[in-house]
Design a protein around this motif. Structure first.
Motif, PDB file in Angstrom:
ATOM      1  N   GLU A 193       0.876  -1.350  -0.019  1.00 32.37           N
ATOM      2  CA  GLU A 193       0.069   0.162   0.021  1.00 32.37           C
ATOM      3  C   GLU A 193       1.052   1.246   0.079  1.00 32.37           C
ATOM      4  O   GLU A 193       0.966   2.305  -0.643  1.00 32.37           O
ATOM      5  N   SER A 243      -6.245  -7.511  -8.794  1.00 33.02           N
ATOM      6  CA  SER A 243      -6.015  -7.867  -7.533  1.00 33.02           C
ATOM      7  C   SER A 243      -6.709  -8.833  -6.920  1.00 33.02           C
ATOM      8  O   SER A 243      -8.239  -8.672  -6.860  1.00 33.02           O
ATOM      9  N   SER A 279       2.844   1.411  -3.655  1.00 35.99           N
ATOM     10  CA  SER A 279       2.160   1.614  -4.733  1.00 35.99           C
ATOM     11  C   SER A 279       1.177   3.062  -4.451  1.00 35.99           C
ATOM     12  O   SER A 279       0.239   3.120  -5.498  1.00 35.99           O
ATOM     13  N   TYR A 305      -0.101   4.652  -7.612  1.00 41.33           N
ATOM     14  CA  TYR A 305      -0.611   3.534  -8.584  1.00 41.33           C
ATOM     15  C   TYR A 305      -2.098   3.440  -8.833  1.00 41.33           C
ATOM     16  O   TYR A 305      -2.776   3.588  -7.848  1.00 41.33           O
ATOM     17  N   ARG A 306      -2.517   2.726  -9.911  1.00 35.56           N
ATOM     18  CA  ARG A 306      -4.010   2.380  -9.938  1.00 35.56           C
ATOM     19  C   ARG A 306      -3.862   0.685  -9.949  1.00 35.56           C
ATOM     20  O   ARG A 306      -3.042  -0.030 -10.513  1.00 35.56           O
ATOM     21  N   ARG A 307      -4.913   0.086  -9.408  1.00 40.25           N
ATOM     22  CA  ARG A 307      -5.041  -1.365  -9.576  1.00 40.25           C
ATOM     23  C   ARG A 307      -5.642  -1.850 -10.691  1.00 40.25           C
ATOM     24  O   ARG A 307      -6.752  -1.392 -11.288  1.00 40.25           O
ATOM     25  N   VAL A 308      -4.617  -2.783 -11.432  1.00 41.43           N
ATOM     26  CA  VAL A 308      -5.158  -3.305 -12.707  1.00 41.43           C
ATOM     27  C   VAL A 308      -5.722  -4.622 -12.353  1.00 41.43           C
ATOM     28  O   VAL A 308      -6.683  -5.018 -12.975  1.00 41.43           O
ATOM     29  N   VAL A 331      -0.376  -3.341 -10.330  1.00 41.85           N
ATOM     30  CA  VAL A 331      -0.760  -2.101 -10.144  1.00 41.85           C
ATOM     31  C   VAL A 331       0.068  -1.239 -11.328  1.00 41.85           C
ATOM     32  O   VAL A 331       1.191  -1.420 -11.638  1.00 41.85           O
ATOM     33  N   GLU A 332      -0.548  -0.112 -11.801  1.00 44.98           N
ATOM     34  CA  GLU A 332       0.001   0.404 -12.983  1.00 44.98           C
ATOM     35  C   GLU A 332       0.197   1.928 -12.515  1.00 44.98           C
ATOM     36  O   GLU A 332      -0.771   2.527 -11.928  1.00 44.98           O
ATOM     37  N   LYS A 333       1.158   2.826 -12.736  1.00 49.24           N
ATOM     38  CA  LYS A 333       1.384   4.109 -12.251  1.00 49.24           C
ATOM     39  C   LYS A 333       0.554   5.117 -12.982  1.00 49.24           C
ATOM     40  O   LYS A 333       0.229   5.054 -14.496  1.00 49.24           O
ATOM     41  N   ASN A 334      -0.183   6.029 -12.246  1.00 51.26           N
ATOM     42  CA  ASN A 334      -1.080   6.807 -12.794  1.00 51.26           C
ATOM     43  C   ASN A 334      -0.450   7.624 -13.989  1.00 51.26           C
ATOM     44  O   ASN A 334       0.910   8.272 -13.699  1.00 51.26           O
TER      45      ASN A 334
END
Length: 473
Positions: free
Chosen positions: A450, A461, A453, A456-459, A468-471
């Protein structure tokens, strides 16, 4: 049983197929790790495709931990097939080639045919060998066929023409084969190839030099002993430090903390206080158990011959360590010791009567029970494996990624990849929080993710598998 050429290669081929299948399943089910398959594959990828000797997972020079110039050869193979599974299959090939040479030596040196099956069983069931095979890829495994090849060439140079044991049906008249006293010089090739595997293989070359001296090969033995003894301090004090990053802690100091904090300090301690080596080895119950299990793993047959003493330089170097796995000879740490034991076992088998031999062979059972490794620690869960491959495909091939330990070998073929929890502002972070996440902290793994990340946004889970991918800015 006659070991004809076709039968010998067929038997070794079957063993290779079994080991290759086991290693393939291990890798494809995410039971291989960054330490050390992912790290080795990352170095080879960078050598083959990026023109640099670099460990991207740890962001360090590939020779700053260990010196293994065999990587140049392996990088050529990796260029042909850039897949970490290649290294797993090379492990299986090294073990099966070692078996082939083991049988050749046994056939030449053990007259009683009834002992052959037990000797082969002790080789194949050796728990230390399976530890070497199980824990990912390390170049030291090539020491097994190289050392046995050295002994085979040495024995062959003696020109045994009498019928001992079961002669191999090679056919032919022997034309074109090296003749006379120059035959044994071929042993220099596999011996010096050992130096390309890892810095401590110099101690193994030193031991082989002592064996050559005992066989009255004065020039050969002296050369090997001198070069082997000088190799380790040369690499530790001059070669590896040359590749260190600023402020990087020498790996050797993490394994020999009781001896010092640098290569020079450790070697100085050994020279000034050799008594410390003996107390480190013989005053600890753990190392005594390791020695007993090592002897039992070859049916104690090796103890019947003086050649078993050849293991002492490398064995002491491992046992004096305060790193638990090294002093217990688990993982890859027995790779250089095993071929010396196998050769001594063959020699010892010629001195033991059949009844006693089977009794001694049974002594390997406690070793197998206590030290046989589990290659599938993470388990084999079909649906989770499918989900993991599906998630990995969501990551573009050129994207930077931080990845956890058991997933790293599947994502190392890229320039920008780091071993989680280091992220270096990676575009993607992929972790399996229910698997092996070393060097991340297990107890606080969810909280740590947490924190790392943020931004980052959850792709994806589900059940601990998180991508997760960086915003976008």
């Amino acid at each position: 049983m006659t070991w004809s050429k076709s039968r010998l290669f067929a038997f070794s081929g079957i063993v290779f197929a079994i080991l290759a299948g086991y290693k393939t399943v291990q890798h494809l089910t995410f039971n291989t790790y960054a330490y050390d398959l992912g790290i080795r594959a990352s170095i080879l990828y960078n050598m083959a495709f990026q023109g640099r000797v670099w460990d991207s997972l740890n962001n360090l020079h590939g020779f700053s931990g260990h010196f293994h110039p065999i990587s140049y050869l392996l990088a050529g193979l990796y260029w042909i097939w850039p897949n970490p599974l290649l290294l797993c299959l090379l492990q299986a090939l090294a073990a099966s080639a070692g078996l082939l040479l083991f049988v050749l030596l046994m056939d030449r040196l053990v007259e009683d045919k009834r002992k052959h099956v037990a000797l082969i069983a002790l080789f194949l069931a050796n728990p230390f060998l399976h530890n070497v095979l199980c824990y990912d890829f390390h170049p030291e495994i090539f020491a097994i066929p190289l050392v046995l090849l050295f002994f085979f060439l040495m024995e062959r140079s003696e020109g045994y023409n009498k019928d001992i044991g079961v002669k191999l049906n090679w056919g032919g008249t022997g034309r074109g084969r090296p003749q006379g006293n120059t035959k044994y010089l071929l042993g220099l090739l596999p011996a010096f190839c050992l130096l390309a595997l890892k810095e401590d293989m110099g101690l193994l070359v030193f031991s082989l030099g002592i064996y050559a001296l005992a066989r009255r090969k004065w020039l050969m033995g002296s050369l090997m002993a001198v070069v082997g003894l000088a190799w380790l301090p040369f690499v530790l004090t001059l070669v590896i430090p040359h590749f260190h990053a600023q402020g990087q802690t020498p790996l050797i100091s993490l394994h020999y903390q009781v001896l010092g904090s640098s290569s020079a300090e450790i070697m100085g301690t050994l020279l000034k206080n050799p008594w410390l080596v003996l107390t480190q080895v013989f005053a600890r119950s753990e190392t005594l158990v390791t020695i007993a299990l090592l002897a039992a793993s070859v049916g104690s047959l090796a103890l019947a011959r003086w050649e078993v003493l050849l293991v002492l330089p490398l064995l002491f170097a491992q046992l004096v360590s305060d790193y638990p796995h090294q002093m217990a000879l688990t993982w890859q740490y027995s790779a250089g010791i095993l071929p010396l034991l196998f050769f001594s076992m063959i020699k010892g088998a010629g001195k033991v009567r059949v009844g006693i031999m089977w009794l001694l062979a049974a002594l390997a059972i406690p070793s197998a029970v206590m030290r046989f490794p589990n290659p599938f620690v993470q388990g084999v869960h079909t649906q989770r494996i499918r989900d993991t491959y599906r998630v990995i495909k969501m990551i573009p091939d050129t994207a930077s990624v931080a990845v956890s330990n058991n997933l790293a070998p599947h994502l190392v073929n890229r320039r920008n990849v780091r071993l989680y929890p280091e992220t270096d502002d990676a575009r993607f972070i992929l972790v399996d929080l229910e698997a092996n996440i070393y060097p991340a902290t297990w107890g606080a793994r969810y909280e740590e993710l947490e924190r790392l990340s943020a931004g980052y946004r959850r792709v994806y889970s589900e059940e601990g598998l998180v991508l997760v991918e960086k915003n976008a800015d």
